[in-house]
Design an enzyme around this catalytic site. Sequence first.
Site, PDB file in Angstrom:
ATOM      1  N   GLU A   7       0.735  -1.228  -0.021  1.00 43.23           N
ATOM      2  CA  GLU A   7      -0.086   0.035  -0.037  1.00 43.23           C
ATOM      3  C   GLU A   7       0.901   1.263  -0.030  1.00 43.23           C
ATOM      4  O   GLU A   7       2.025   1.271   0.526  1.00 43.23           O
ATOM      5  CB  GLU A   7      -0.830  -0.211   1.228  1.00 43.23           C
ATOM      6  CG  GLU A   7      -1.691  -1.151   1.705  1.00 43.23           C
ATOM      7  CD  GLU A   7      -3.192  -1.176   0.833  1.00 43.23           C
ATOM      8  OE1 GLU A   7      -3.248  -0.159   0.193  1.00 43.23           O
ATOM      9  OE2 GLU A   7      -3.789  -2.067   0.558  1.00 43.23           O
ATOM     10  N   LYS A  17      -5.268 -10.040  13.033  1.00 43.21           N
ATOM     11  CA  LYS A  17      -5.562 -11.275  12.599  1.00 43.21           C
ATOM     12  C   LYS A  17      -5.313 -12.329  13.807  1.00 43.21           C
ATOM     13  O   LYS A  17      -5.934 -13.219  14.188  1.00 43.21           O
ATOM     14  CB  LYS A  17      -4.825 -11.742  11.288  1.00 43.21           C
ATOM     15  CG  LYS A  17      -5.129 -10.764  10.258  1.00 43.21           C
ATOM     16  CD  LYS A  17      -4.329 -11.202   8.991  1.00 43.21           C
ATOM     17  CE  LYS A  17      -5.082 -10.178   7.930  1.00 43.21           C
ATOM     18  NZ  LYS A  17      -3.793 -10.137   6.943  1.00 43.21           N
TER      19      LYS A  17
HETATM   20  N1  HSE Z   1      -2.714  -6.205   3.459  1.00 37.03           N
HETATM   21  C1  HSE Z   1      -2.715  -7.496   3.838  1.00 37.03           C
HETATM   22  C2  HSE Z   1      -1.343  -8.090   3.555  1.00 37.03           C
HETATM   23  C3  HSE Z   1      -3.958  -8.208   3.269  1.00 37.03           C
HETATM   24  O1  HSE Z   1      -0.521  -7.804   2.962  1.00 37.03           O
HETATM   25  O2  HSE Z   1      -1.491  -9.611   3.811  1.00 37.03           O
HETATM   26  C4  HSE Z   1      -5.206  -7.697   4.120  1.00 37.03           C
HETATM   27  O3  HSE Z   1      -5.080  -8.091   5.327  1.00 37.03           O
END
Ligand code: HSE
Length: 430
Positions: A190, A205
């Site tokens: 991102e 998570k």
């Molecule tokens: N941005 C997360 C990743 C995926 O890079 O695994 C969504 O949780």
Amino acid sequence: MKKIGVGVLGFGTVGAGVAKGLLENADVLRERTGLDISLARVADLDTTSDRGVALPAGVLVSDAMAAIHDPEVQVVVELIGGTGVAKKFVREALLAGKPVVTANKKLLAESGAELFALAAEKGADLFFGASVGGGIPVIRSVRDGLAAARIDTIYGILNGTCNYILTEMERAGRPFDEVLAAAQKLGFAEADPTLDVDGFDTLHKAAILAALAHGFQPDVHNLPVQGIRGVVGPEDIALAGELGYRVKLLAVVKNAADGLELRVAPTLVPASGMLGSVSGVFNAAMVHSDMDDWTMYYGRGAGRLPTACTVIGDIADAARNLAAGTRRPVTMPRAAAAPRVKAPGEAVSKFYVRLSLKDAPGSLAAAAGAFAACGVSIASAMQHGTSGGFATVIVLTHEARRAAVDDALAKIAAAGVSGSAPACFGIEEP
Ligand code: HSE
């Protein structure tokens, strides 16, 4: 055949994948569920951008509230993300007694207990299969496959961005910043990578997996989290490699009689083991229980169709329950008493410590003495090159408490024998 209408909130990457899956694989879904599960509404403020999915006329709307209350929508799918309007819409759907499917890890990690309580009160299902592991049905496996098992340990490589960056840093011997910039250019990271590279996505998570395994809502704001930015460099990746380890951003959920370890940190795992073999954008979770020994779940932790596949699995569950007039029992809080979450210093593991010591008589003895004084037993120590009058010394410890290792490092710093700051990572060997 009974018809169940689905309303998808959020027409982004995953929302478009869910729409595509529901439209293009409707025959498979019909055959497997005996239900006509169809896309009734997709709500997004942006109703003009092309997402590569042709929706039937009238399906795309801009008003999420109207979609939630639309009589054609019986299952609401929240794919907006974040904890603002997403929470408002999830609450609204549950208040209306409609089952909700979400992939929103932050929302569940922070407000899971509140939302499950509301779901229970309103007699509606709340499914969250894609919140951990994206396209890997790990939530379903732990929830259903291990329904009778007492889970003691979960290890997770749960962030594809971090795993990709660490894999590239090892492969090319390049520093974090360079690899991150390249990954951003390729669209693998991102523009604002904070949630990923500073460990928070993995923590959310890990908290969901801990909640599922142990029936309580951990306080995510008070858990130890360390990401990879400013923490893991090519030197430690290379040194770990020489010792037969790989550095992974690891979620650790370990339960014992004296409490639960729950943390996220760069951790050394055996390079030739199952976790060490998880490379690039892939995710994995390893789960140990009293009945099933170790099981491992591996696959794509993100991406349009993999994540949509897991979301549609939840939609199918919700639709089956609606058709049968039943619902799942509440997932959490479930335990009569929440386990005691251990303080970070109570974590027990072997440790990898990289010290920079003055290359002079007595430095190594002072460092060894500090470990001894803190009750930390050294498994091996090796000097690895000298530069500018300082030697790099790698110490591997036997199992020790993190607090004892930190105390030893403070003593070494106070002894005036060190150069640059030490590096210290736990070692986990499932
Ligand atoms: N941005 C997360 C990743 C995926 O890079 O695994 C969504 O949780």
